[in-house]
Design an enzyme around this catalytic site. Sequence first.
Site, short mmCIF file in Angstrom:
data_model
loop_
_atom_site.label_atom_id
_atom_site.label_comp_id
_atom_site.label_asym_id
_atom_site.label_seq_id
_atom_site.Cartn_x
_atom_site.Cartn_y
_atom_site.Cartn_z
N ARG A 9 0.83 -1.21 0.00
CA ARG A 9 0.00 0.00 0.00
C ARG A 9 0.87 1.26 0.00
NH1 ARG A 9 -2.67 -3.85 2.77
NH2 ARG A 9 -4.80 -4.28 2.09
N ALA A 11 2.71 3.86 -1.85
CA ALA A 11 2.74 4.42 -3.21
C ALA A 11 4.17 4.61 -3.70
CB ALA A 11 1.98 5.74 -3.25
N LYS A 12 5.11 4.86 -2.77
CA LYS A 12 6.50 5.06 -3.17
C LYS A 12 7.08 3.79 -3.79
CE LYS A 12 7.58 8.67 0.23
NZ LYS A 12 8.38 9.04 1.41
N LYS A 13 6.65 2.63 -3.30
CA LYS A 13 7.16 1.38 -3.87
C LYS A 13 6.63 1.17 -5.28
CE LYS A 13 8.19 -1.16 0.39
NZ LYS A 13 8.01 -2.42 1.13
N ASP A 73 10.35 -7.75 0.67
CA ASP A 73 10.55 -7.61 2.11
C ASP A 73 11.95 -7.04 2.27
OD1 ASP A 73 9.66 -7.78 4.80
OD2 ASP A 73 10.93 -9.52 5.11
N TYR A 162 14.73 3.88 7.45
CA TYR A 162 16.04 4.21 8.01
C TYR A 162 16.89 5.06 7.06
CZ TYR A 162 14.87 0.54 11.39
OH TYR A 162 14.26 -0.21 12.36
N LYS A 183 18.85 7.27 -5.91
CA LYS A 183 18.59 6.13 -5.04
C LYS A 183 18.26 4.88 -5.86
CE LYS A 183 15.83 4.68 -1.09
NZ LYS A 183 14.64 4.93 -0.28
N HIS A 188 19.14 -0.99 -2.57
CA HIS A 188 18.92 -2.43 -2.42
C HIS A 188 17.70 -2.88 -3.21
CE1 HIS A 188 16.71 -0.10 0.47
NE2 HIS A 188 16.04 -1.13 0.95
#
Length: 205
Positions: A9, A11-13, A73, A162, A183, A188
């Site tokens: 949920r 939105a940035k992802k 994850d 983080y 980024k 990662h």
Amino acid sequence: MVQVLVASRNAKKLRELQRVLDSAGIDGIDLVGLDAVPPYDEAPETGATFEENAAAKARDGAAATGMPCVADDSGIEVDALNAMPGVLSARWSGRHGDDHANTELLLGQLQDVPDERRGAAFVSACALAVPGDDDEIAVHVVRGEWRGAIVHSPRGGNGFGYDPVFRPEGEDRTAAELSAEEKDASSHRGRALAQLVPDLAALAR
């Protein structure tokens, strides 16, 4: 146009994966988040590894919706804490998703740790689950790591989690001081998602 569920949920992802697809020149994929599909039972994140949790989330999403599903994850592994918080990163302070409390606790735990022992890595496991013709679901899991160190106080307003206390290797800035494009190029999750590009391109065809 192939619809692909992103089991989040956040939105940035979704935007991050869209940027990865755009930079790879992949069109023909319509990304949808969990808010755009009927609710379904989501298994708790009880896996011992990022890979187990990502695979379970992707499999659940594909089974519930019939769509290919991407899930991730991710978290941070701190050398001085024996790779913790790890899979507990989002709830390190005891409250799930409280970025400020999680970060403050981490900084407190590292208060007396010298710079040379503050190494850390952001880790992301990304899974793509694709339903087959016979109710079988094929799952492909990849892993990306982003090495760096934990700084002494938060800096920057970009990113989340983080990011404000993580300084990537070779950088003077924290992850929260980088642009979204910077980024993506080294993070990662960007590294993990890039490994799924061939599978996503095949879906788009």
